[in-house]
Scaffold this motif. Structure first.
Motif, short mmCIF file in Angstrom:
data_model
loop_
_atom_site.label_atom_id
_atom_site.label_comp_id
_atom_site.label_asym_id
_atom_site.label_seq_id
_atom_site.Cartn_x
_atom_site.Cartn_y
_atom_site.Cartn_z
N GLY A 257 45.09 39.73 52.40
CA GLY A 257 45.17 40.64 51.27
C GLY A 257 43.82 41.07 50.74
O GLY A 257 43.73 41.83 49.77
N GLY A 258 42.73 40.58 51.35
CA GLY A 258 41.40 40.89 50.83
C GLY A 258 40.99 42.32 51.11
O GLY A 258 41.51 42.98 52.00
N ASP A 268 48.56 45.57 46.41
CA ASP A 268 49.34 45.87 45.22
C ASP A 268 50.81 46.11 45.52
O ASP A 268 51.62 46.19 44.59
CB ASP A 268 48.76 47.10 44.51
CG ASP A 268 48.69 46.90 43.00
OD1 ASP A 268 48.57 45.75 42.57
OD2 ASP A 268 48.77 47.91 42.27
N LYS A 269 51.17 46.21 46.79
CA LYS A 269 52.59 46.32 47.14
C LYS A 269 53.31 44.99 46.98
O LYS A 269 54.53 44.95 46.89
CB LYS A 269 52.75 46.77 48.60
CG LYS A 269 52.30 48.19 48.88
CD LYS A 269 52.40 48.48 50.37
CE LYS A 269 51.86 49.87 50.70
NZ LYS A 269 51.88 50.11 52.17
N VAL A 290 46.31 30.36 38.02
CA VAL A 290 45.54 30.34 39.27
C VAL A 290 46.16 31.28 40.29
O VAL A 290 45.45 31.95 41.04
CB VAL A 290 45.48 28.90 39.84
CG1 VAL A 290 44.68 28.87 41.15
CG2 VAL A 290 44.88 27.94 38.83
N TRP A 291 47.48 31.37 40.31
CA TRP A 291 48.20 32.15 41.31
C TRP A 291 48.62 33.53 40.83
O TRP A 291 48.74 34.45 41.64
CB TRP A 291 49.46 31.40 41.74
CG TRP A 291 49.22 30.10 42.44
CD1 TRP A 291 48.06 29.69 43.05
CD2 TRP A 291 50.16 29.04 42.60
NE1 TRP A 291 48.23 28.43 43.58
CE2 TRP A 291 49.51 28.01 43.33
CE3 TRP A 291 51.49 28.85 42.23
CZ2 TRP A 291 50.14 26.81 43.68
CZ3 TRP A 291 52.13 27.67 42.57
CH2 TRP A 291 51.46 26.66 43.28
N ILE A 292 48.87 33.65 39.52
CA ILE A 292 49.50 34.86 38.99
C ILE A 292 48.61 35.49 37.92
O ILE A 292 48.07 34.78 37.07
CB ILE A 292 50.88 34.56 38.38
CG1 ILE A 292 51.72 33.66 39.31
CG2 ILE A 292 51.62 35.84 38.04
CD1 ILE A 292 52.06 34.27 40.65
N ALA A 293 48.47 36.81 37.95
CA ALA A 293 47.70 37.52 36.93
C ALA A 293 48.61 37.96 35.78
O ALA A 293 49.80 38.22 35.97
CB ALA A 293 47.03 38.74 37.56
N ARG A 330 50.53 41.06 38.86
CA ARG A 330 50.02 41.02 40.22
C ARG A 330 49.79 39.56 40.61
O ARG A 330 49.80 38.67 39.77
CB ARG A 330 48.68 41.77 40.33
CG ARG A 330 48.74 43.25 40.08
CD ARG A 330 47.36 43.86 40.32
NE ARG A 330 47.37 45.31 40.18
CZ ARG A 330 47.09 45.96 39.05
NH1 ARG A 330 46.76 45.26 37.97
NH2 ARG A 330 47.12 47.28 39.01
N LEU A 331 49.53 39.35 41.88
CA LEU A 331 48.98 38.07 42.29
C LEU A 331 47.57 37.94 41.72
O LEU A 331 46.91 38.95 41.42
CB LEU A 331 48.95 37.96 43.81
CG LEU A 331 50.32 37.82 44.48
CD1 LEU A 331 50.19 38.07 45.97
CD2 LEU A 331 50.91 36.44 44.22
N ALA A 332 47.10 36.72 41.57
CA ALA A 332 45.78 36.49 40.99
C ALA A 332 44.66 36.99 41.90
O ALA A 332 44.87 37.27 43.09
CB ALA A 332 45.59 35.01 40.71
#
Length: 490
Positions: A257-258, A268-269, A290-293, A330-332
């Motif tokens: 995902g980077g 972002d999908k 840590v995992w979730i924004a 989003r994911l973190a």
């Protein structure tokens, strides 16, 4: 154009090369290059390619949806679980390269590479049969040596015991071999035989639990491992995890995902699922940030105005859920980094081993010296907390005293915590769900099935190029559908 599977392409390539050999043999020799590839180069690529591919599946492909860590808000077909035929070319390509490494090591009399290669072979073959069921096994990698074009399908009930023996043999061989594999080539364990033995035996525990329902000696073999930790060492801390770091310099060595590997829009999908966000919130879990924004806007949500909002599975217009992108998490940031130290290509963890043993002890099937099901359950949670640097926060916030977390001896609670600890770290969440029924995932209204798929459908290419063996295999296995149960699930 129909893509020819790797297995058969290799045979064609071998034919062409052999027919052109005469005359070209002399003029195509480069006097400045070695004619032999050293096994350490092939070992390095086998480890990296296996770990990266397994991790990519867990984040970027169907297992991520089936594990219910991820909800796709664009291109959401995987979340609807009408998957269709799946390719196994990449898996067999890795197996072929690894087998080539072992053959070369055998010729060069460096048996330590053969032993490590057996562990990688068992891991990859186990993954293929876990995904598909009955698979080409005994005939699968004989194109080069025997020109075998049409490999037969082996029943899963013979494949799994063979793989377990392969792992046991690898452990035994590494005990007696004095030399190590090259530390620079071994990107996972720096050549340390003890770590490889721990991986082999921990992997045996995973596989034995998976087939325990229909493999009578499963728990006996597990107990044999647990009774002699000197002969059969297993993971004892996070330092033993089977995982590979991302360098983050090129797309090929970056977290999937980077920004180097993929565009931000691709990242972002993928949104965190409602299941995982709600589970973390309900437990006041310190791994949540840590995992979730957090959402971008704390007001104006149509369903939920909490700072953390996950997206349900298979709903209409998931990108508009709760009022749109500003109102869903989003994911973190670690998951849009190329090489964050907490984001690695992981094949197996110490935390998983703790939960495997906790389940077996809780069921009264094995004993672990000095341990109880309760202590192993807590050890699994604590190991994962420590991995992400929130172990002290968990203690300070009395995480383990909460009613949902405090050990109650149920399989549902244990698998639920194993699922949380396995966040984006492999396919175990999907495989555990189809084995135990936990966690109890709720599939959305647009899902093509009321339950998660039980397997992948065989590749289309098998019906095109291996029709006879495919038909024989299906006749023995059952309908080639994603709802058909493989041997160890029946």
């Amino acid at each position: 154009m129909q893509r020819i599977p790797f297995l058969y392409t290799m045979l064609l390539l071998g034919f062409l090369l052999s027919s052109c050999k005469k005359g070209l043999e002399e003029i195509n020799v480069n006097p400045n290059e070695s004619e032999v590839i050293n096994p350490e180069f092939l070992l390095s690529s086998t480890i990296i390619n296996t770990a990266y591919a397994y991790q990519q599946d867990a984040y970027f492909d169907k297992p991520a949806s089936a594990g219910r860590y991820i909800t796709m808000v664009r291109n959401e077909g995987d979340d609807k679980f009408d998957w269709g035929p799946q390719s196994w070319d990449a898996e067999y390509a890795r197996l072929s390269a690894n087998r080539e490494m072992m053959a070369l090591a055998q010729k060069m009399n460096v048996p330590q590479y053969v032993a490590v290669g057996k562990i990688m072979e068992a891991f990859n073959f186990a993954y293929v049969t876990d995904l598909f069921g009955d698979i080409p096994y005994t005939d699968a990698l004989l194109l080069k040596s025997e020109r075998l074009v049409h490999p037969k399908y082996d029943p899963q009930q013979t494949v799994y015991p063979a793989l377990l023996k392969t792992l046991k043999d690898a452990n035994d061989q590494l005990i007696s071999i004095g030399n190590k594999v090259d530390g620079n080539a071994d990107v996972m364990y720096a050549g340390e035989p003890l770590n490889w033995r721990k991986f082999a035996n921990s992997l045996r525990l995973r596989m034995l639990l998976r087939i325990a329902k229909n493999y009578p000696s499963a728990f006996t073999e597990m107990q044999e491992i647990l009774n002699d930790k000197n002969k059969y060492p297993i993971f004892e801390s996070n330092a033993d995890n089977a995982e590979v770091k991302y360098l983050g310099t090129l797309s090929g060595n970056s977290w999937p995902g980077g920004p180097t590997a993929n565009s931000f829009s691709e990242f972002d999908k993928r949104k965190p699922s409602k299941e995982i966000v709600d589970a973390l919130l309900q437990r006041n879990d310190p791994r949540l940030p840590v995992w979730i924004a957090k959402v971008d806007a704390l007001t104006g949500g149509t369903v939920d105005n909490h700072p953390y909002v996950g997206v349900p599975n298979a709903i209409p217009a998931p990108y508009d859920y709760n009022g749109g992108a500003d109102h869903i998490s989003r994911l973190a940031a670690i998951f849009k980094s190329n090489s964050d130290p907490m984001v690695k290509a992981t094949m197996m963890t110490y935390a998983e081993v703790c939960f495997i043993l906790a389940e077996c002890v809780q069921a009264g099937k094995v004993t672990v010296p000095g341990k109880t099901a309760e202590s192993l359950y807590y050890a699994g949670i604590a190991a994962n907390m420590k991995y992400y640097g929130v172990d002290q926060a968990a203690t300070n916030n009395h995480y383990y005293d909460q009613p949902l977390v405090k050990y109650n001896g149920t399989l549902e609670q244990l698998i639920g915590q194993k699922w949380i600890a396995g966040f984006l770290k492999g396919t175990e969440a999907w495989f555990d769900n189809r084995r135990t029924g936990f966690p109890k995932f709720v599939l959305g209204p647009l899902s093509s099935t009321p339950v998660l798929p039980k397997r992948y459908i065989y590749p289309t290419g098998e019906r095109d190029t291996n029709e006879d063996e495919y038909q024989k295999g299906v006749a023995a296995f059952g309908p080639d559908k994603q709802t058909t149960l493989m041997w160890y699930l029946k």
